[in-house]
Motif scaffolding. Structure first.
Motif, PDB file in Angstrom:
ATOM      1  N   GLU A 183       0.828  -1.210   0.000  1.00 15.00           N
ATOM      2  CA  GLU A 183       0.000   0.000   0.000  1.00 15.00           C
ATOM      3  C   GLU A 183       0.859   1.256   0.000  1.00 15.00           C
ATOM      4  O   GLU A 183       0.539   2.249  -0.663  1.00 15.00           O
ATOM      5  N   THR A 194      -6.193 -13.561  -3.850  1.00 15.71           N
ATOM      6  CA  THR A 194      -5.973 -12.197  -3.328  1.00 15.71           C
ATOM      7  C   THR A 194      -5.621 -11.231  -4.449  1.00 15.71           C
ATOM      8  O   THR A 194      -6.082 -10.079  -4.482  1.00 15.71           O
ATOM      9  N   LYS A 244      -7.671  -7.557  -6.189  1.00 11.00           N
ATOM     10  CA  LYS A 244      -7.035  -6.232  -6.269  1.00 11.00           C
ATOM     11  C   LYS A 244      -7.140  -5.644  -7.667  1.00 11.00           C
ATOM     12  O   LYS A 244      -6.238  -4.978  -8.158  1.00 11.00           O
ATOM     13  N   ARG A 286     -16.735 -12.134  12.021  1.00  8.79           N
ATOM     14  CA  ARG A 286     -15.434 -11.478  11.865  1.00  8.79           C
ATOM     15  C   ARG A 286     -15.582  -9.970  12.122  1.00  8.79           C
ATOM     16  O   ARG A 286     -16.622  -9.382  11.846  1.00  8.79           O
ATOM     17  N   ASP A 294     -14.190  -7.326  10.651  1.00 10.89           N
ATOM     18  CA  ASP A 294     -14.150  -6.328   9.568  1.00 10.89           C
ATOM     19  C   ASP A 294     -14.230  -7.052   8.233  1.00 10.89           C
ATOM     20  O   ASP A 294     -14.345  -8.293   8.164  1.00 10.89           O
ATOM     21  N   LEU A 305     -11.886  -7.286   5.857  1.00  4.55           N
ATOM     22  CA  LEU A 305     -10.715  -8.121   5.575  1.00  4.55           C
ATOM     23  C   LEU A 305     -10.845  -9.467   6.269  1.00  4.55           C
ATOM     24  O   LEU A 305     -10.506 -10.515   5.702  1.00  4.55           O
ATOM     25  N   LYS A 319     -13.262 -11.606   4.269  1.00  4.24           N
ATOM     26  CA  LYS A 319     -12.666 -12.179   3.056  1.00  4.24           C
ATOM     27  C   LYS A 319     -11.679 -13.297   3.421  1.00  4.24           C
ATOM     28  O   LYS A 319     -11.606 -14.332   2.736  1.00  4.24           O
ATOM     29  N   THR A 320     -10.895 -13.079   4.478  1.00  6.04           N
ATOM     30  CA  THR A 320      -9.963 -14.134   4.919  1.00  6.04           C
ATOM     31  C   THR A 320     -10.727 -15.384   5.355  1.00  6.04           C
ATOM     32  O   THR A 320     -10.324 -16.514   5.063  1.00  6.04           O
ATOM     33  N   TRP A 376     -19.145  -5.015   1.107  1.00  7.44           N
ATOM     34  CA  TRP A 376     -18.651  -4.199  -0.016  1.00  7.44           C
ATOM     35  C   TRP A 376     -19.673  -3.135  -0.395  1.00  7.44           C
ATOM     36  O   TRP A 376     -19.330  -1.953  -0.592  1.00  7.44           O
TER      37      TRP A 376
END
Length: 823
Positions: A368, A488, A492, A568, A570, A572, A575-576, A641
């Protein structure tokens, strides 16, 4: 003798009573005020005749009293009561008759007199109406000058005051007419007659007001023109005096000072041309309402002013040309030199700022951070490309200075120094951008390169006749790791488009997709190879050992799946979690292959068959549970999302709108109040749609909180509370500013009123459809609703909101509003 007296008394009582009843009957017939005036007059004359008979009734009563007195003296005590009773009754009847005569006559006489006075006043009113109509009917006569127009206006105002004063008489007449109509009911005083009087008066009043307004406009127009002429004459005298002082011999200032003063004079003279043009336009309007002789005088006066202004222009131009030739050389050099130095200093500041922005610090950087640095470098390169035109302009300015005789060496050194600084910053930026892009491309393409390096070793392992199981399992673990990395990288896409461009990013994603397919093929081959090796192993072991291994693996997979049931914190994490669930799905597929191999060892042993069936049933149940969790996890990621996108869009709109309102609020001056008000109204017109978007964000937030941990729920609730507070603050700021401007806004033409449909909307309280408490959210989780039902409910809610907003917009658009209605 006694009986004769009593008979005479009874006879006189009967005669009087008959006479009184006859009188009362005549009164009853005439006791009416309704009808035309002739009928009322006839009834008045009849009541006068009846009133003239009142003395006759008094004589009859006196006779009765005499007879009663004589009878009472001669009759016995037992008959006196009868005589006294009759005497009392006849007295009461006479008193009633006398009162009736007086009241009936007075009432009819009052109405008659009242009607007569009304007709007299009405006649005077219509005479006044006729006279005023004759006075106001001729057209307005054109006057010679301003004084004559003022006299004419004063006379019209006197007439208007007379008309307004007549309104009191009209109201009294209308009241009298209404009172008379209620008593007499004659059509001459009915509502139509009253309306006719009011209409005729209103016509006269309107005509008088229109005449006064027109004369006020004409007079004010001429007064304004006269004031402007006097002001222009004063200004002309002042400029003439200043010009004479500037070019006269009495003073000896420097050429530069004289030129500066002359420029101010020339500037004033040029503005004088606009002033004279304005006077000319005003004069044309004044002439339209002025007599021919007065128009000639106005034109002559305006022409004299024009000639004087032209003379001033000629003198000032000649003096300016002379002074400019003296100063032109010196001022040109100094001006260009100052401009050059100012441009050099500005360029140096811009270059220093860009160079400071490139300071990125030392140490290792994450992906990032590399993306941020790469974007900063690109922005700096674009800014430097824009500065290149300034470098060329500096060179051109330096060449222009070479034409003068002064020393330009210091300026040339400054230009060279600025160019060297520019080249240094551009080289540094280019090198940093190249290095950053190289590092970023390396980080992005590293999973593909590693996969390409890993693929030959796996192919060699698969081609080995007798590979070791440990090597196969290690390859499977590496394959799972590559699957996670490639997935992953596919997530992106937006970052790849920004860094590589759409074409290169699309090409890279295609390579990633092909690599994923190749990995799937290799993974299946490894699973088959591992299965074959395990079959060989299973052939040398008994069924119990194989079954125990399957149970252990199934328990391990179930334990992993139980760990993933917790929400979870958050996006991230979600998604994990999805990636881990997909890896567990691979493990479960691998277990199914092992189970098929173990089932081959099951012979006719019913116990083993039962155990395998039970294990297979547990595996299928676990598989269904896993598929449901993967579907729910994908749904949760999709909802998160959607929530993030809608929240970011609305936050950005609120920030931009707040900046626009602040810029409108900070602007000074009354001349742009109208444009700022229109800008604010356009901003307010966006509020209904954005409020719908606010409720959609709340709905998406509620869906996210239903499937999140308590920490994430608190975080999302905090974001929603902050968003609603920002929305409320923005709405209060906009409505408060709108009311403030509308209160300070001057009264405009009624035809220019705007139908501001969003201020009443902005004042209504916000409504929320998805106010779900945490306890209720836990109950909803327990209900286990499917993803499709949630999406359908959200879609129906969006459609309902659009329909209601359309209806509200149509209703408000059809209702005219003004600043008074809004307040």
């Amino acid at each position: 003798m006694t009986q004769q007296l009593q008979d005479e008394f009874d006879s006189s009582v009967e005669n009087a009573e008959a006479w009184m009843k006859a009188i009362q009957e005549r009164l009853r017939i005439n006791d009416n005020t309704k009808g035309p005036r002739s009928a009322l007059e006839a009834r008045l004359r009849e009541t006068e005749k009846i009133r003239a008979l009142e003395p006759e009734g008094s004589l009859k009563m006196d006779l009765i009293l005499v007879k009663a007195d004589a009878a009472l003296r001669s009759i016995s005590e037992d008959k006196k009561h009868e005589v006294l009773s009759k005497l009392k009754d006849i007295k009461a009847l006479w008193e009633e008759t006398a009162i009736y005569i007086t009241h009936c006559h007075s009432r009819i006489e009052w109405v008659w007199l009242h009607w007569s006075e009304y007709l007299k006043a009405q006649s005077e009113f219509y005479t006044w109406i006729h006279n005023m109509r004759v006075t106001l009917e001729p057209d307005i006569e054109l006057q010679l000058g301003l004084k004559e127009k003022q006299w004419q206006l004063s006379h019209a105002q006197v007439l208007q005051n007379d008309v307004l004063n007549q309104s009191v008489l009209l109201e009294r007449l209308l009241e009298e007419a209404a009172s008379l109509f209620s008593r007499i009911g004659d059509p001459s005083v009915d509502e139509d007659a009253q309306k006719k009087m009011r209409v005729e008066y209103e016509e006269i009043r309107q005509e008088a007001q229109n005449r006064v307004k027109l004369l006020e406009t004409i007079t004010k127009e001429h007064e304004q023109y006269s004031a402007n002429v006097n002001q222009f004459q004063s200004w002309l005298n002042g400029v003439t005096e200043r010009l004479n002082c500037c070019i006269g011999e009495a003073t000896k200032p420097s050429a530069e000072d004289k030129l500066k003063a002359l420029k101010e004079i020339v500037k004033d003279i040029r503005s004088g041309g606009k002033k004279w043009k304005h006077l000319e336009n005003q004069c044309a309007e004044v002439i339209q309402n002025t007599s021919p002789l007065g128009s000639v005088r106005l034109k002559d006066e305006l022409e004299e002013l024009r000639k004087a202004l032209e003379k001033l222009k000629l003198l000032s131009n000649e003096e300016e040309e002379r002074l400019l030739k003296i100063q032109q050389s010196e001022s040109a050099y100094e001006s260009q030199a100052r401009q050059l130095e100012a441009d050099i200093q500005k360029l140096r500041k811009d270059l220093q700022r860009l160079e400071n922005d490139l300071d990125h610090g030392e140490g290792e950087k994450t992906e990032e951070e590399f993306v941020t640095l790469w974007r900063k470098c690109n922005a700096t390169r674009a800014a430097l490309a824009a500065e290149e035109s300034k470098i060329e302009r500096l060179k051109a300015q330096l060449k222009e200075l070479l034409w003068f005789s002064q020393d330009v060496q210091p300026h040339a050194e400054s230009v060279v120094s600025a160019i060297q600084h520019y080249q240094s910053v551009r080289g540094k930026t280019s090198k940093m951008s190249t290095d950053t892009e190289t590092q970023l491309r390396r980080l992005i393409q590293n999973p593909l390169q590693s996969f390409e390096q890993w693929k030959p070793s796996v192919q060699m392992l698969l081609e080995t006749p007798e590979p070791e199981l440990a090597h196969i399992e290690a390859a499977l673990a590496e394959s799972s790791q590559f699957k996670e990395k490639l997935m992953t990288l596919q997530l992106k896409k937006d970052m790849l488009n920004n860094v590589l461009g759409e074409e290169k990013a699309e090409s890279l994603l295609q390579e990633v997709a092909e690599a994923s397919k190749e990995r799937e093929i290799l993974h299946k081959s490894l699973l088959q190879s591992k299965s074959k090796l395990q079959n060989l192993i299973l052939q040398h072991k008994n069924f119990d050992a194989g079954f125990a291994l399957l149970q252990k693996k199934l328990s391990a997979i179930k334990a992993k799946l139980d760990l993933e049931k917790e929400p979870r914190p958050d996006l991230l994490g979600k998604k994990t979690q999805l990636q881990r669930l997909q890896m567990i799905q691979d493990d479960l597929a691998e277990l199914a292959i092992h189970m098929e191999e173990v089932e081959k060892l099951v012979q006719s042993n019913t116990t083993h068959r039962h155990e395998m069936n039970q294990l297979s049933s547990d595996s299928q149940a676990l598989k269904r549970s896993l598929e449901m969790m993967i579907q729910q996890s994908e749904d949760h990621v999709q909802k998160h999302w959607a929530y993030n996108d809608k929240l970011s869009d609305l936050q950005h709109w609120i920030s931009v709108t707040r900046e626009k309102i602040d810029s409108c609020q900070d602007a000074d001056g009354e001349q742009n109040t109208e444009s700022r008000l229109e800008d604010l109204e356009r901003l307010l017109a966006e509020f209904p749609d954005k409020e719908i978007q606010l409720h959609l964000v709340e709905a998406h937030g509620q869906l996210v909180m239903e499937n999140s941990s308590p920490e994430e729920t608190a975080h999302v609730q905090g974001e929603l509370d902050q968003l609603k507070e920002s929305w409320k603050s923005l709405k209060e700021m906009a409505t408060g500013l709108l009311k403030k401007w509308q209160l300070n806004r001057p009264v405009a033409d009624k035809k220019k009123k705007r139908a501001f449909v969003d201020s009443r909307w902005m004042s209504r309280p916000a409504f929320h459809f998805f106010d779900v408490k945490p306890k209720h959210k836990q109950e909803k989780r327990g209900e286990g609703k499917s993803t499709s039902s949630h999406l359908k409910l959200l879609h129906d809610f969006e459609e309902w909101l659009r329909g209601e907003n359309t209806k509200l917009t149509k209703i408000l658009a059809g209702t005219p509003s003004s600043a008074e209605e809004i307040e």
